[in-house]
Design a protein around this motif. Structure first.
Motif, PDB file in Angstrom:
ATOM      1  N   ARG A 109      -7.355   6.402  -1.247  1.00  7.46           N
ATOM      2  CA  ARG A 109      -8.616   5.681  -1.428  1.00  7.46           C
ATOM      3  C   ARG A 109      -9.617   6.035  -0.347  1.00  7.46           C
ATOM      4  NH1 ARG A 109      -4.568   0.666  -2.652  1.00  7.46           N
ATOM      5  NH2 ARG A 109      -4.048   1.337  -4.777  1.00  7.46           N
TER       6      ARG A 109
ATOM      7  N   ARG B 217     -11.063   9.509  -1.020  1.00  8.27           N
ATOM      8  CA  ARG B 217     -12.023   9.536  -2.118  1.00  8.27           C
ATOM      9  C   ARG B 217     -13.296   8.750  -1.819  1.00  8.27           C
ATOM     10  NH1 ARG B 217      -8.090   8.535  -7.438  1.00  8.27           N
ATOM     11  NH2 ARG B 217      -7.281  10.680  -7.542  1.00  8.27           N
ATOM     12  N   GLY B 218     -13.350   8.143  -0.678  1.00  6.74           N
ATOM     13  CA  GLY B 218     -14.449   7.229  -0.396  1.00  6.74           C
ATOM     14  C   GLY B 218     -15.819   7.859  -0.399  1.00  6.74           C
TER      15      GLY B 218
ATOM     16  N   GLU C 123      -4.440   7.657  -9.358  1.00  5.10           N
ATOM     17  CA  GLU C 123      -4.096   7.984  -7.974  1.00  5.10           C
ATOM     18  C   GLU C 123      -2.840   8.854  -7.849  1.00  5.10           C
ATOM     19  OE1 GLU C 123      -5.921   4.060  -5.691  1.00  5.10           O
ATOM     20  OE2 GLU C 123      -3.853   3.985  -6.448  1.00  5.10           O
TER      21      GLU C 123
ATOM     22  N   ARG D 180       0.807  -1.211   0.000  1.00  2.70           N
ATOM     23  CA  ARG D 180       0.000   0.000   0.000  1.00  2.70           C
ATOM     24  C   ARG D 180       0.847   1.270   0.000  1.00  2.70           C
ATOM     25  NH1 ARG D 180      -3.437   0.086   5.371  1.00  2.70           N
ATOM     26  NH2 ARG D 180      -3.275   2.347   5.127  1.00  2.70           N
TER      27      ARG D 180
ATOM     28  N   GLY E   4     -10.054   7.455 -11.518  1.00  2.85           N
ATOM     29  CA  GLY E   4      -9.350   6.573 -10.605  1.00  2.85           C
ATOM     30  C   GLY E   4      -7.842   6.660 -10.633  1.00  2.85           C
TER      31      GLY E   4
ATOM     32  N   GLU F 172      -3.581   3.891   0.405  1.00  3.53           N
ATOM     33  CA  GLU F 172      -4.863   3.747   1.096  1.00  3.53           C
ATOM     34  C   GLU F 172      -5.383   5.088   1.605  1.00  3.53           C
ATOM     35  OE1 GLU F 172      -6.850   1.104   1.237  1.00  3.53           O
ATOM     36  OE2 GLU F 172      -5.393   0.144  -0.088  1.00  3.53           O
TER      37      GLU F 172
ATOM     38  N   THR G 116      -1.291   0.547  -8.678  1.00  2.00           N
ATOM     39  CA  THR G 116      -1.834   1.903  -8.735  1.00  2.00           C
ATOM     40  C   THR G 116      -1.887   2.371 -10.179  1.00  2.00           C
ATOM     41  OG1 THR G 116      -1.631   4.150  -7.813  1.00  2.00           O
ATOM     42  CG2 THR G 116       0.410   3.051  -8.468  1.00  2.00           C
TER      43      THR G 116
END
Length: 682
Positions: free
Chosen positions: A279, A282-283, A194, A3, A192, A276, A168
């Motif tokens: 991510r 952006r959740g 990153e 990660r 998406g 992470e 990624t």
């Protein structure tokens, strides 16, 4: 599943067409990035050939040599096991593009052409490159044979695409694309991506750094993500100075910061960041993806055992004050010119005024910055392989010569101020009297015409008065170049000196200098800086460098000292001659260039800005006087000394401010509009 990823970005002091040196600096940056654990390395814009090649981009040689360098990069063991992202020009279907080339382990992964071009101010990218305006479209690019021999590939993806690794996705921006309202990172984030990367050649201007930092932060504040910013550093052989500031940001926070001003040719900034975190950020956001073409690569930026690898934490960006920027930016620019020119130092006509003293202080700052950072270059410039400077003052004495060129119109005050400042910074100082040369030239004129011109103070006309001032100024230019070429020879030392100019941006606006006088130098470190900023800079030098001689220089009224003294005192002042103050000129300059005002719209703005100090009639007089002076003297900008670019309202005709130099100086229609408004008001 990994990660955390370690990414590297850099600032490189590349030099146009220095393919060998550029290659070495790229390889060194890759090597440093790998030793710091990075799996991805980003470099500045057009780093292989140098950003400032200008019309050399038209030459097939530039494309050929760029691919030759790319081949050597592909073959080097240093570039193995790390994704390298380099910049170079590429010709596709007979169209020239400014490109990023991404490669890994002797394979080119993709070529991404620039889509939004920089084509204003100092930039002319549309002159040499075409934008890739086919959004989301990717074509096949047929590689040159020399590259095919290394990669075993015939074609590679070329166009608007992103790189998808096993862990990624990486998307590219290039310099001006970050500043554009249609920045690619917006749609890339929605799809998406990153990690965003930006390879730049972004020049220094006073007070600009905060804009750049805020743009990088905001790129990931709205929709999350990691942003890598790389930039060119150094002069690259031109007027602008590229000021580094490589950085890494995540989710709106800066986590790694590079230097803005440095003499190091290679600076690598790495940061370990957690995917992470992106991510999670952006959740809760809504996404409307417009799919990008993904180029897949069997490679991971992360490892499976990175749980104990610490991630970089947010930092507060440390900005320089404008006074520090003037001290550091032009100093680094001067050093690049000196070491790359092959000359042995500088010569400055030092008048004892604010402008020439500012130039002297910048050279002093250069000696402070360079004294130990670049010892090898210092020894090469000085010509002594065993030389070790004991202090900045010691180095200044080796590479800097100042000269005070007195005439019968010069005061003892300015002579003493120049001498005191020279003593404090340690320059080799010369006193020259120019009267014999001036009288010799006038004698030639008199022998031909039978006339001897007189100053207005002695009964002469305005034309005679101006001619007598210009003779003094132009004699000083001739003597400056003579002593620059031969003063070291006279001392039994090799080499010549670069002549430094010291005309500020406000004087250039009105043409308040003599054409082909001391303003006609080799380079000018203050030509893009306002008088107001220069005075603040000198106050900074008083405190920071303990140059107490500057107090007297700051207290004295600016004067050219070209007219006769009155009872031994200066009677001529710059602001009286120009008909306006330097602070007023600074405002007018910004309205002319940045706000794009002609005479009438400038008048309309100034009657509100200056309403507490001036009546509409007085404002009209100043506006008309400025535009008369500006248009009468605009021709001087066609010969202006290459000057350090620092101010966004610079009138430099060489690239930044492209306007006519032959005007109707009466501005009949424009001034009538102003007069009509004044009449209505009164």
């Amino acid at each position: 599943m990994g990660r955390k990823v370690t990414l590297a970005t850099c600032s490189l002091n590349q030099w146009s067409l220095d393919f060998e040196g550029n290659l070495d600096r790229i390889l060194k940056s890759v090597e440093i990035a790998k030793t710091q654990g990075a799996k991805y390395r980003l470099g500045p814009e057009l780093e292989i050939c140098g950003y400032g090649c200008a019309d050399h981009f038209y030459e097939s040689d530039t494309l050929l040599h760029s691919f030759q360098v790319l081949r050597m990069l592909l073959e080097s063991p240093i570039t193995q096991d790390i994704i390298c992202d380099v910049g170079m020009p590429v010709m596709h279907h007979n169209v020239r593009y400014n490109c990023r080339v991404l490669f890994l382990n002797r394979k080119i992964l993709l070529i991404r052409p620039k889509m939004l071009m920089a084509n204003h101010g100092n930039y002319r990218e549309l002159r040499w490159f075409s934008p890739w305006n086919q959004l989301r479209k990717v074509e096949e690019y047929f590689l040159p044979r020399m590259i095919q021999e290394v990669t075993g590939q015939e074609t590679v993806p070329f166009g608007d695409c992103v790189l998808s690794t096993k862990d990624t996705c990486i998307g590219t921006e290039m310099c001006a694309e970050l500043w554009n309202p249609r920045s690619p990172h917006i749609q890339l984030g929605l799809d998406g991506v990153e990690i965003f990367t930006n390879s730049s050649a972004s020049h220094h201007e006073l007070r600009k750094a905060d804009q750049r930092v805020n743009l990088v932060k905001s790129a990931t504040t709205k929709s999350g993500g990691i942003y890598l910013y790389a930039n060119q550093r150094g002069c690259d052989g031109d007027r602008v100075y590229y000021d580094g500031c490589a950085m890494v940001a995540i989710n709106g926070d800066i986590v790694a910061q590079g230097a803005q001003f440095s003499l190091n040719d290679v600076e690598v900034i790495t940061a370990t960041v957690d995917l992470e975190d992106v991510r999670s950020y952006r959740g809760e956001l809504c996404h409307e993806p417009k799919p990008c073409h993904r180029v897949k690569v069997d490679f991971s930026l992360s490892t499976d055992d990175d749980i104990y690898l610490p991630a970089h934490q947010p930092i507060t960006w440390l900005f320089h004050t404008p006074e520090e920027e003037i001290s550091l930016g032009p100093a680094c620019w001067l050093w690049d010119y000196l070491r790359r020119s092959g000359q042995a130092g500088f010569l400055l006509p030092l008048s004892g005024g604010v402008d020439s003293s500012s130039t002297a202080c910048i050279v002093n700052s250069m000696c402070v910055v360079s004294i130990f950072q670049v010892l090898e270059d210092v020894r090469r410039v000085v010509g002594e392989q065993s030389y070790y400077p004991q202090s900045p003052r010691d180095l200044c004495g080796h590479i800097f010569t100042t000269c005070y060129m007195a005439s019968e119109n010069s005061s003892s005050d300015t002579c003493n101020r120049a001498k005191d400042l020279s003593n404090q910074i340690g320059s080799t100082h010369i006193n020259i009297n120019i009267d014999i040369a001036v009288k010799g030239i006038l004698g030639i004129f008199s022998a031909v015409t039978g006339r001897w011109p007189q100053f207005q103070a002695n009964g002469g006309s305005q034309r005679e008065n101006l001619a007598l001032q210009n003779i003094q100024a132009r004699v000083r230019m001739l003597l400056a170049y003579l002593f620059a070429q031969l003063s070291l020879w006279a001392r039994g030392k090799p080499g010549g000196l670069l002549v430094l100019g010291s005309a500020n941006v406000d004087e250039s606006l009105t043409g308040y200098f003599t054409k082909y006088d001391c303003s006609s130098a080799d380079i000018n470190p203050i030509g893009g800086i306002s008088k107001t900023d220069l005075k603040s800079f000198l106050l900074y030098c008083v405190e920071h460098f303990q140059l107490t001689a500057l107090r007297g220089i700051l207290a004295a009224p600016p004067t050219a000292e070209l007219e006769p003294l009155t009872d031994g005192q200066v009677s001529q002042t710059d602001e009286a001659d120009m008909g306006m103050t330097y602070s007023e000129l600074s405002v007018i300059g910004r309205l002319r260039k940045i706000s794009k005002c002609g005479p009438f719209s400038m008048f309309c703005k100034l009657i509100h800005m200056w309403k507490d100090a001036l009546s509409p009639t007085e404002v009209a007089q100043k506006v008309k006087h400025f535009f008369r002076m500006y248009s009468i003297n605009r021709h001087k900008m066609t010969t202006v000394t290459p000057s350090y670019h620092a101010e966004s309202y610079s009138p430099d005709d060489n690239r930044f401010d492209l306007r006519p130099f032959l005007y109707n100086t009466r501005w009949t229609w424009q001034f009538r509009c102003i007069d009509n408004q004044v009449t209505i008001k009164t």
